[in-house]
Design an enzyme around this catalytic site. Structure first.
Site, PDB file in Angstrom:
ATOM      1  N   LYS A   1       0.824  -1.228   0.000  1.00 29.31           N
ATOM      2  CA  LYS A   1       0.000   0.000   0.000  1.00 29.31           C
ATOM      3  C   LYS A   1       0.848   1.264   0.000  1.00 29.31           C
ATOM      4  CE  LYS A   1       0.249  -1.520   4.514  1.00 29.31           C
ATOM      5  NZ  LYS A   1       0.028  -2.721   5.247  1.00 29.31           N
TER       6      LYS A   1
ATOM      7  N   GLU B   1      -5.523  -6.418  -4.128  1.00 27.11           N
ATOM      8  CA  GLU B   1      -6.578  -6.568  -3.105  1.00 27.11           C
ATOM      9  C   GLU B   1      -5.997  -6.537  -1.687  1.00 27.11           C
ATOM     10  OE1 GLU B   1     -10.237  -7.045  -3.654  1.00 27.11           O
ATOM     11  OE2 GLU B   1      -9.801  -6.245  -1.683  1.00 27.11           O
TER      12      GLU B   1
ATOM     13  N   VAL C   1      -5.365  -3.117   0.869  1.00 28.08           N
ATOM     14  CA  VAL C   1      -6.317  -2.386   1.726  1.00 28.08           C
ATOM     15  C   VAL C   1      -7.165  -3.371   2.518  1.00 28.08           C
ATOM     16  CG1 VAL C   1      -8.188  -0.693   1.811  1.00 28.08           C
ATOM     17  CG2 VAL C   1      -6.435  -0.512   0.024  1.00 28.08           C
TER      18      VAL C   1
ATOM     19  N   ILE D   1     -10.479  -8.398   3.729  1.00 30.31           N
ATOM     20  CA  ILE D   1     -11.790  -7.871   3.312  1.00 30.31           C
ATOM     21  C   ILE D   1     -11.721  -7.520   1.814  1.00 30.31           C
ATOM     22  CG2 ILE D   1     -13.509  -6.053   3.665  1.00 30.31           C
ATOM     23  CD1 ILE D   1     -12.343  -5.618   6.470  1.00 30.31           C
TER      24      ILE D   1
ATOM     25  N   GLY E   1       2.272  -8.961  19.291  1.00 30.61           N
ATOM     26  CA  GLY E   1       2.677  -9.189  17.902  1.00 30.61           C
ATOM     27  C   GLY E   1       1.770  -8.500  16.896  1.00 30.61           C
TER      28      GLY E   1
ATOM     29  N   GLU F   1       3.977  -3.514  14.522  1.00 31.36           N
ATOM     30  CA  GLU F   1       5.320  -3.770  14.007  1.00 31.36           C
ATOM     31  C   GLU F   1       6.345  -3.364  15.077  1.00 31.36           C
ATOM     32  OE1 GLU F   1       5.656  -4.664  10.670  1.00 31.36           O
ATOM     33  OE2 GLU F   1       3.476  -4.592  10.454  1.00 31.36           O
TER      34      GLU F   1
ATOM     35  N   ASP G   1      -0.236   4.676   7.585  1.00 26.78           N
ATOM     36  CA  ASP G   1      -0.618   3.380   7.014  1.00 26.78           C
ATOM     37  C   ASP G   1      -2.092   3.446   6.562  1.00 26.78           C
ATOM     38  OD1 ASP G   1      -0.189   0.312   6.671  1.00 26.78           O
ATOM     39  OD2 ASP G   1      -2.029   0.506   7.852  1.00 26.78           O
TER      40      ASP G   1
ATOM     41  N   LYS H   1      -3.917   3.491   2.574  1.00 22.19           N
ATOM     42  CA  LYS H   1      -5.072   2.690   2.160  1.00 22.19           C
ATOM     43  C   LYS H   1      -6.210   3.603   1.676  1.00 22.19           C
ATOM     44  CE  LYS H   1      -3.717  -0.795   5.533  1.00 22.19           C
ATOM     45  NZ  LYS H   1      -3.853  -1.214   6.927  1.00 22.19           N
TER      46      LYS H   1
ATOM     47  N   GLY I   1      -2.361  -9.532   8.998  1.00 19.72           N
ATOM     48  CA  GLY I   1      -1.962 -10.859   9.474  1.00 19.72           C
ATOM     49  C   GLY I   1      -1.769 -11.817   8.320  1.00 19.72           C
TER      50      GLY I   1
HETATM   51  P1  NDP Z   1       7.912  -9.210   5.956  1.00 19.01           P
HETATM   52  O1  NDP Z   1       8.907  -8.208   6.424  1.00 19.01           O
HETATM   53  O2  NDP Z   1       7.401 -10.205   6.907  1.00 19.01           O
HETATM   54  O3  NDP Z   1       8.508 -10.006   4.700  1.00 19.01           O
HETATM   55  C1  NDP Z   1       9.255  -9.397   3.677  1.00 19.01           C
HETATM   56  C2  NDP Z   1       9.868 -10.487   2.813  1.00 19.01           C
HETATM   57  O4  NDP Z   1      10.507  -9.880   1.710  1.00 19.01           O
HETATM   58  C3  NDP Z   1      10.929 -11.329   3.540  1.00 19.01           C
HETATM   59  O5  NDP Z   1      10.833 -12.660   3.130  1.00 19.01           O
HETATM   60  C4  NDP Z   1      12.248 -10.716   3.054  1.00 19.01           C
HETATM   61  O6  NDP Z   1      13.309 -11.636   3.039  1.00 19.01           O
HETATM   62  C5  NDP Z   1      11.874 -10.311   1.651  1.00 19.01           C
HETATM   63  N1  NDP Z   1      12.636  -9.170   1.130  1.00 19.01           N
HETATM   64  C6  NDP Z   1      12.664  -7.902   1.600  1.00 19.01           C
HETATM   65  N2  NDP Z   1      13.449  -7.118   0.822  1.00 19.01           N
HETATM   66  C7  NDP Z   1      13.908  -7.922  -0.151  1.00 19.01           C
HETATM   67  C8  NDP Z   1      14.774  -7.708  -1.264  1.00 19.01           C
HETATM   68  N3  NDP Z   1      15.309  -6.505  -1.514  1.00 19.01           N
HETATM   69  N4  NDP Z   1      15.063  -8.751  -2.080  1.00 19.01           N
HETATM   70  C9  NDP Z   1      14.527  -9.992  -1.840  1.00 19.01           C
HETATM   71  N5  NDP Z   1      13.679 -10.260  -0.801  1.00 19.01           N
HETATM   72  C10 NDP Z   1      13.385  -9.229   0.029  1.00 19.01           C
HETATM   73  O7  NDP Z   1       6.703  -8.365   5.319  1.00 19.01           O
HETATM   74  P2  NDP Z   1       5.161  -8.739   5.280  1.00 19.01           P
HETATM   75  O8  NDP Z   1       5.004 -10.105   4.736  1.00 19.01           O
HETATM   76  O9  NDP Z   1       4.524  -8.401   6.565  1.00 19.01           O
HETATM   77  O10 NDP Z   1       4.604  -7.642   4.233  1.00 19.01           O
HETATM   78  C11 NDP Z   1       4.831  -7.777   2.853  1.00 19.01           C
HETATM   79  C12 NDP Z   1       4.015  -6.716   2.122  1.00 19.01           C
HETATM   80  O11 NDP Z   1       2.635  -6.945   2.355  1.00 19.01           O
HETATM   81  C13 NDP Z   1       4.277  -5.276   2.560  1.00 19.01           C
HETATM   82  O12 NDP Z   1       4.175  -4.419   1.463  1.00 19.01           O
HETATM   83  C14 NDP Z   1       3.155  -5.008   3.551  1.00 19.01           C
HETATM   84  O13 NDP Z   1       2.824  -3.636   3.642  1.00 19.01           O
HETATM   85  C15 NDP Z   1       2.033  -5.774   2.898  1.00 19.01           C
HETATM   86  N6  NDP Z   1       0.983  -6.180   3.831  1.00 19.01           N
HETATM   87  C16 NDP Z   1       1.295  -6.811   4.977  1.00 19.01           C
HETATM   88  C17 NDP Z   1       0.319  -7.191   5.854  1.00 19.01           C
HETATM   89  C18 NDP Z   1       0.616  -7.921   7.110  1.00 19.01           C
HETATM   90  O14 NDP Z   1      -0.324  -8.202   7.871  1.00 19.01           O
HETATM   91  N7  NDP Z   1       1.863  -8.274   7.384  1.00 19.01           N
HETATM   92  C19 NDP Z   1      -1.099  -6.889   5.573  1.00 19.01           C
HETATM   93  C20 NDP Z   1      -1.328  -6.247   4.312  1.00 19.01           C
HETATM   94  C21 NDP Z   1      -0.317  -5.894   3.482  1.00 19.01           C
HETATM   95  P3  NDP Z   1      13.846 -12.350   4.402  1.00 19.01           P
HETATM   96  O15 NDP Z   1      12.739 -13.289   4.821  1.00 19.01           O
HETATM   97  O16 NDP Z   1      15.088 -13.065   4.020  1.00 19.01           O
HETATM   98  O17 NDP Z   1      14.056 -11.213   5.378  1.00 19.01           O
HETATM   99  N1  HSE Z   2       0.057  -2.418  10.079  1.00 21.14           N
HETATM  100  C1  HSE Z   2      -1.157  -2.667   9.384  1.00 21.14           C
HETATM  101  C2  HSE Z   2      -2.327  -2.667  10.377  1.00 21.14           C
HETATM  102  C3  HSE Z   2      -1.047  -4.002   8.687  1.00 21.14           C
HETATM  103  O1  HSE Z   2      -2.092  -2.643  11.587  1.00 21.14           O
HETATM  104  O2  HSE Z   2      -3.479  -2.627   9.960  1.00 21.14           O
HETATM  105  C4  HSE Z   2      -2.032  -4.221   7.599  1.00 21.14           C
HETATM  106  O3  HSE Z   2      -1.978  -3.300   6.583  1.00 21.14           O
END
Ligand code: NDP
Ligand code: HSE
Length: 431
Positions: free
Chosen positions: A105, A129, A132, A136, A187, A190, A201, A205, A303
């Site tokens: 986002k 999807e 945001v 949902i 947890g 962040e 954030d 959205k 999550g």
């Molecule tokens: P994480 O930090 O948990 O995971 C990021 C992943 O990307 C890790 O596996 C990391 O590798 C990898 N990574 C990061 N930078 C690089 C790079 N330069 N090259 C290769 N791999 C890379 O993030 P999330 O899964 O929480 O979030 C991912 C996306 O989804 C974000 O844009 C977030 O805003 C969005 N999002 C997240 C939500 C959530 O609940 N967490 C909800 C909605 C959207 P490594 O594992 O080795 O560190």
């Molecule tokens: N940090 C965001 C939240 C994660 O608390 O809603 C999902 O976008």
């Protein structure tokens, strides 16, 4: 069965969740889609890191370019987060003619116009999807289910972390710092919750939703954003006494002249409104369309599993549309609405708490400033004084941001005001 090659850039919370559920529900997906979604390549920062979800070691690479460039990958899923690397990856994928799915986002809010212009020029769809409200399906709803509607308004609790903090402040009487510490320990927040608590954030959205709703990409500079860091247990308490709950609300509206308003701020909402009972990490959105009327969406906004659910839905749509020429490559700009409304012209009602000396004439000084700036008082409470100091808690009629800024500067300068006044916005969901 025909296989569609998927490349996962990112195997963190969301990426690993996507992989896990693609494996778990493989049969269901194959039956429904008539094809198999097969993950061929996975990019991470550190391929040797132990992972809770296991995938074949030979799939991993430390270079996201390997994912995009792999000829066996037809759809690229960007779940790395961050801006520059993610942007470079998406641009490279579009230029290679590979459909993209992302949950990023922050990237879309900042660079959505550039990304969707490129997607349209190359006729390569970008799906988002998960960007945001997690699980949902609000993007699909606004873009497809309400395609025959002018969107009158969207009111949403679209950040789970702040909703958890505000819920604990309201229900357990915790102060802000204690509630934030609890959210981190559980947890939900962040390690660095800055973008959650400063409202950005949710603003990212809101920008995405407003852009879809009104067909013009909203510039972050045209969004009013205020976080929850300055909220106190006292304000939560006074709001309760007055019959309100405080929520970090994203508000998207369009006025009669077609001017678009997007704002995110802590908001007093009537305790009987449905959004007042959305608690914990849950998200909810009320969308009003001119044809459909009032609608309500509720669910987990973040999550691993809810977000993976949204990514998989996009993957399924992308996979079944690989050979279909699409008119809509993610965002369809049109000129049916006007400019963003200048922030100073945004109008709302307000809650104002002012720490003051407890002596005769104080109330009239404050009321005098409000009268001089043409702001009406709708009600007032004053808690028990300690003999020297007290507080005035005022509910104000509608005023523009500019009017209220002027009034606040004058009130803060009064000699009888002993501390920083607290100004919060109030929403009655009438427009
Ligand atoms: P994480 O930090 O948990 O995971 C990021 C992943 O990307 C890790 O596996 C990391 O590798 C990898 N990574 C990061 N930078 C690089 C790079 N330069 N090259 C290769 N791999 C890379 O993030 P999330 O899964 O929480 O979030 C991912 C996306 O989804 C974000 O844009 C977030 O805003 C969005 N999002 C997240 C939500 C959530 O609940 N967490 C909800 C909605 C959207 P490594 O594992 O080795 O560190
Ligand atoms: N940090 C965001 C939240 C994660 O608390 O809603 C999902 O976008």
């Amino acid at each position: 069965m025909k296989q569609i090659g998927i490349g996962l850039a990112g195997f963190g919370t969301v990426g690993a969740g996507v992989f896990k559920h693609l494996v778990q529900n493989r049969d269901l997906l194959s039956q429904r889609l008539g094809l198999e979604l097969a993950v061929r390549r996975i990019a991470v920062r550190d391929p040797r890191k132990p992972r809770a979800v296991s995938a074949p070691a030979e799939n991993f690479t430390a270079r996201w370019e390997d994912v995009v460039d792999d000829p066996a990958v037809q759809i690229v899923v960007e779940l790395m987060g961050g801006i520059e690397q993610a942007r470079a990856l998406i641009v490279r994928a579009i230029e290679a003619g590979k459909m993209v799915v992302t949950g990023n986002k922050a990237l879309l809010a900042e660079h959505g116009k550039e990304i969707f212009d490129l997607a349209a020029a190359r006729q390569v769809p970008v799906f988002f999807e998960a960007a945001v409200a997690g699980g949902i399906p609000i993007i699909k709803a606004v873009r497809e289910s309400f395609i025959g509607n002018h969107i009158v308004s969207v009111h949403g609790i679209i950040n789970g972390t702040t909703n958890y903090i505000l819920t604990r402040m309201t229900d357990a009487g915790l102060d802000y710092a204690a509630a934030l510490a609890e959210a981190q320990a559980q947890g939900f927040a962040e390690a660095d919750p800055t973008l959650d608590v400063n409202g950005w954030d949710a603003a990212h959205k809101a920008i995405i939703l407003a852009s879809l709703a009104y067909g013009t990409w909203i510039c972050p500079g045209n969004v009013f954003v205020e976080g929850i860091e300055h909220l106190t247990a006292r304000d939560i308490g006074f709001a309760k006494t007055l019959g309100y709950r405080i929520k970090l609300l994203g508000i998207i509206k369009c006025d009669a002249g077609g001017r678009i308003e997007v704002r995110v701020h802590p908001t007093l909402i009537p305790e009987k409104h449905v959004l007042a009972s959305v608690n914990g990490v849950f998200n909810a959105l009320c969308v009003r369309g001119d044809v459909v009327g009032e609608t309500l969406f509720y669910g987990r906004g973040a999550g691993q599993d809810p977000t993976a659910s949204a990514v998989i839905a996009d993957l399924a749509e992308a996979a079944t549309a690989l050979d279909v020429k699409r008119r809509d490559c993610g965002f369809m700009p049109h000129g049916l609405y006007g400019e963003s409304k200048p922030l100073d012209e945004i109008v709302c009602e307000y809650y104002l708490r002012i720490p003051v000396l407890d002596k005769p004439g104080v109330l009239s000084q404050v009321a005098g400033v409000l009268g001089a700036t043409n702001i009406g008082i709708s009600s007032m409470i004053q808690p028990e004084s300690d003999g020297e100091r007290t507080e005035l808690v005022l509910m104000l009629h509608i005023a523009t941001h500019a009017q209220v800024r002027d009034a606040m500067a004058r009130i803060t300068a009064l000699g009888c005001v002993k501390g920083q006044p607290q100004l919060l916005r109030v929403e009655h969901f009438e427009g």
